[in-house]
Design a protein around this motif. Sequence first.
Motif, PDB file in Angstrom:
ATOM      1  N   PHE A 217      20.320  26.967  -6.282  1.00  0.00           N
ATOM      2  CA  PHE A 217      21.377  26.109  -6.839  1.00  0.00           C
ATOM      3  C   PHE A 217      21.745  26.634  -8.235  1.00  0.00           C
ATOM      4  N   PRO A 218      22.989  27.068  -8.425  1.00  0.00           N
ATOM      5  CA  PRO A 218      23.328  27.706  -9.704  1.00  0.00           C
ATOM      6  C   PRO A 218      23.353  26.749 -10.886  1.00  0.00           C
ATOM      7  N   HIS A 219      23.324  25.436 -10.623  1.00  0.00           N
ATOM      8  CA  HIS A 219      23.344  24.463 -11.719  1.00  0.00           C
ATOM      9  C   HIS A 219      21.987  23.773 -11.914  1.00  0.00           C
ATOM     10  N   ASP A 220      20.964  24.376 -11.356  1.00  0.00           N
ATOM     11  CA  ASP A 220      19.605  23.830 -11.498  1.00  0.00           C
ATOM     12  C   ASP A 220      19.253  23.608 -12.976  1.00  0.00           C
ATOM     13  N   LEU A 221      19.507  24.612 -13.792  1.00  0.00           N
ATOM     14  CA  LEU A 221      19.141  24.504 -15.206  1.00  0.00           C
ATOM     15  C   LEU A 221      20.101  23.606 -15.979  1.00  0.00           C
ATOM     16  N   THR A 222      21.316  23.415 -15.475  1.00  0.00           N
ATOM     17  CA  THR A 222      22.228  22.450 -16.120  1.00  0.00           C
ATOM     18  C   THR A 222      21.680  21.035 -15.952  1.00  0.00           C
ATOM     19  N   LEU A 223      21.174  20.736 -14.780  1.00  0.00           N
ATOM     20  CA  LEU A 223      20.536  19.433 -14.582  1.00  0.00           C
ATOM     21  C   LEU A 223      19.307  19.299 -15.479  1.00  0.00           C
ATOM     22  N   GLY A 224      18.577  20.398 -15.640  1.00  0.00           N
ATOM     23  CA  GLY A 224      17.429  20.371 -16.539  1.00  0.00           C
ATOM     24  C   GLY A 224      17.843  20.106 -17.976  1.00  0.00           C
ATOM     25  N   ALA A 225      18.955  20.709 -18.380  1.00  0.00           N
ATOM     26  CA  ALA A 225      19.453  20.477 -19.738  1.00  0.00           C
ATOM     27  C   ALA A 225      19.864  19.016 -19.921  1.00  0.00           C
ATOM     28  N   LEU A 226      20.474  18.454 -18.887  1.00  0.00           N
ATOM     29  CA  LEU A 226      20.849  17.028 -18.959  1.00  0.00           C
ATOM     30  C   LEU A 226      19.595  16.155 -19.050  1.00  0.00           C
ATOM     31  N   ALA A 227      18.551  16.553 -18.355  1.00  0.00           N
ATOM     32  CA  ALA A 227      17.292  15.801 -18.432  1.00  0.00           C
ATOM     33  C   ALA A 227      16.734  15.820 -19.852  1.00  0.00           C
ATOM     34  N   VAL A 228      16.782  16.979 -20.488  1.00  0.00           N
ATOM     35  CA  VAL A 228      16.277  17.057 -21.873  1.00  0.00           C
ATOM     36  C   VAL A 228      17.157  16.223 -22.806  1.00  0.00           C
ATOM     37  N   ALA A 229      18.453  16.210 -22.551  1.00  0.00           N
ATOM     38  CA  ALA A 229      19.342  15.368 -23.361  1.00  0.00           C
ATOM     39  C   ALA A 229      18.961  13.895 -23.234  1.00  0.00           C
ATOM     40  N   CYS A 230      18.445  13.510 -22.086  1.00  0.00           N
ATOM     41  CA  CYS A 230      18.080  12.104 -21.846  1.00  0.00           C
ATOM     42  C   CYS A 230      16.703  11.734 -22.391  1.00  0.00           C
ATOM     43  N   GLU A 231      15.978  12.720 -22.935  1.00  0.00           N
ATOM     44  CA  GLU A 231      14.577  12.457 -23.290  1.00  0.00           C
ATOM     45  C   GLU A 231      14.417  11.275 -24.239  1.00  0.00           C
ATOM     46  N   GLU A 232      15.283  11.177 -25.211  1.00  0.00           N
ATOM     47  CA  GLU A 232      15.148  10.102 -26.200  1.00  0.00           C
ATOM     48  C   GLU A 232      16.186   9.002 -25.989  1.00  0.00           C
ATOM     49  N   VAL A 233      16.711   8.923 -24.796  1.00  0.00           N
ATOM     50  CA  VAL A 233      17.702   7.895 -24.468  1.00  0.00           C
ATOM     51  C   VAL A 233      17.012   6.845 -23.592  1.00  0.00           C
ATOM     52  N   GLN A 234      16.736   5.700 -24.167  1.00  0.00           N
ATOM     53  CA  GLN A 234      15.963   4.675 -23.456  1.00  0.00           C
ATOM     54  C   GLN A 234      16.893   3.675 -22.794  1.00  0.00           C
ATOM     55  N   THR A 235      17.539   4.100 -21.718  1.00  0.00           N
ATOM     56  CA  THR A 235      18.388   3.195 -20.949  1.00  0.00           C
ATOM     57  C   THR A 235      17.944   3.235 -19.496  1.00  0.00           C
ATOM     58  N   PRO A 236      18.216   2.174 -18.746  1.00  0.00           N
ATOM     59  CA  PRO A 236      17.855   2.188 -17.322  1.00  0.00           C
ATOM     60  C   PRO A 236      18.495   3.354 -16.581  1.00  0.00           C
ATOM     61  N   PHE A 237      19.724   3.698 -16.958  1.00  0.00           N
ATOM     62  CA  PHE A 237      20.410   4.804 -16.279  1.00  0.00           C
ATOM     63  C   PHE A 237      19.686   6.127 -16.537  1.00  0.00           C
ATOM     64  N   ALA A 238      19.325   6.380 -17.801  1.00  0.00           N
ATOM     65  CA  ALA A 238      18.627   7.626 -18.124  1.00  0.00           C
ATOM     66  C   ALA A 238      17.276   7.680 -17.420  1.00  0.00           C
ATOM     67  N   GLU A 239      16.582   6.569 -17.402  1.00  0.00           N
ATOM     68  CA  GLU A 239      15.283   6.509 -16.742  1.00  0.00           C
ATOM     69  C   GLU A 239      15.422   6.794 -15.241  1.00  0.00           C
ATOM     70  N   ALA A 240      16.438   6.179 -14.639  1.00  0.00           N
ATOM     71  CA  ALA A 240      16.649   6.381 -13.197  1.00  0.00           C
ATOM     72  C   ALA A 240      17.012   7.832 -12.900  1.00  0.00           C
ATOM     73  N   PHE A 241      17.872   8.417 -13.726  1.00  0.00           N
ATOM     74  CA  PHE A 241      18.253   9.820 -13.525  1.00  0.00           C
ATOM     75  C   PHE A 241      17.027  10.727 -13.610  1.00  0.00           C
ATOM     76  N   LEU A 242      16.218  10.518 -14.646  1.00  0.00           N
ATOM     77  CA  LEU A 242      15.051  11.376 -14.830  1.00  0.00           C
ATOM     78  C   LEU A 242      14.069  11.242 -13.662  1.00  0.00           C
ATOM     79  N   LYS A 243      13.848  10.008 -13.249  1.00  0.00           N
ATOM     80  CA  LYS A 243      12.890   9.800 -12.149  1.00  0.00           C
ATOM     81  C   LYS A 243      13.405  10.401 -10.847  1.00  0.00           C
ATOM     82  N   GLU A 244      14.710  10.223 -10.606  1.00  0.00           N
ATOM     83  CA  GLU A 244      15.258  10.737  -9.348  1.00  0.00           C
ATOM     84  C   GLU A 244      15.239  12.267  -9.337  1.00  0.00           C
TER      85      GLU A 244
END
Lengths: 177, 151
Positions: free
Chosen positions: B71-98
């Motif tokens: 998947f050519p955007h594998d690392l883009t999703l990883g970058a989005l995950a790192v962006a969410c690291e300090e974002v304490q919202t249900p949406f960010a939590e759900a994205f990271l877990k999924e």
Amino acid sequence: MLFEGAKLLGTTLRRLALATRLGNDIANEIIPEPDDLERWKLDHFVKLYGARWELRKPHGGVYNCAGHAWASRRTAVLDEDAVRLILGDDGYRSFASVEDVVQGDLVVYWGKVGESLETFLHVGMVCEIRPGPGSVRFPWVLSKWGATSGEWLHRYDDVPYDRQGFSPRIEFRTDRP
Amino acid sequence: MSASVLEGLQSEDLQANARSFSTGPALRLFLGQRPEVLEVRAGLRQGTITEGAVNDFIASLLKALRRGVLFPHDLTLGALAVACEEVQTPFAEAFLKELAEMSLAEMPLGPRIAREVLAQRSSPGGQPARNESVVRSVETALTTEPAQPPT
């Protein structure tokens, strides 16, 4: 919900039975081949840092640097815990002096950012010892960057990490007594 | 506006540099310093990047997912995950877990980055979820003298 469509692909993971010298399982998985977009990104990476690297093999999947060093190019070792397990179980000893390096030894790259814990960055195998100015000798290392790049021969200290925000540490490892 | 900030995660320079790494901890540290990632993090915190925009962004990336091809955007999703690291919202939590639970050969690194992010996120009590003291003790046991490059 976000990845429902992706999950419809089903599990496509392929792993090999792989163990350390002490018999502990090594987590691994085989990397699919990169597409044209991935290859384009890899080419750009090489343009940024690889001016003095020498190509052995073009971009491809299957293994990463750790899979090159420890799994004979059959699969990728993508977890730092597995790397640390291998280094411990396989009896690699660390040594400090570049003067003691010989072909077949490993160069392990570690790095930290600020006050972070040190993390594994890369590993490659020494393939040549080339003379430098005076009595200086430079190990040249064969390695594969990331999970999908090609293999390049590069001087052991010609790596990108200090230009990517890391404070790198280069460690030599050998299985020699 | 928010879409263009998210598109920054696909910048040529970020994407090329991320190709140096193939483990979750190294990629988390690398991506956590990148201005493109920090800009997305700020947008998520301030609400200038909406959940809808993130959903649309992820959906557009996933159109490139094909069985048997990395998947050519594998690392883009990883970058989005790192962006969410300090974002304490249900949406960010759900994205990271999924993302962390994904198990696809085509996507080897994004889920690993998400798992690393989740391990590093502060628990409600303010302590890192990962047992840093254990990690440090293991590292101490393995520490050896640093190599001396030629001068």
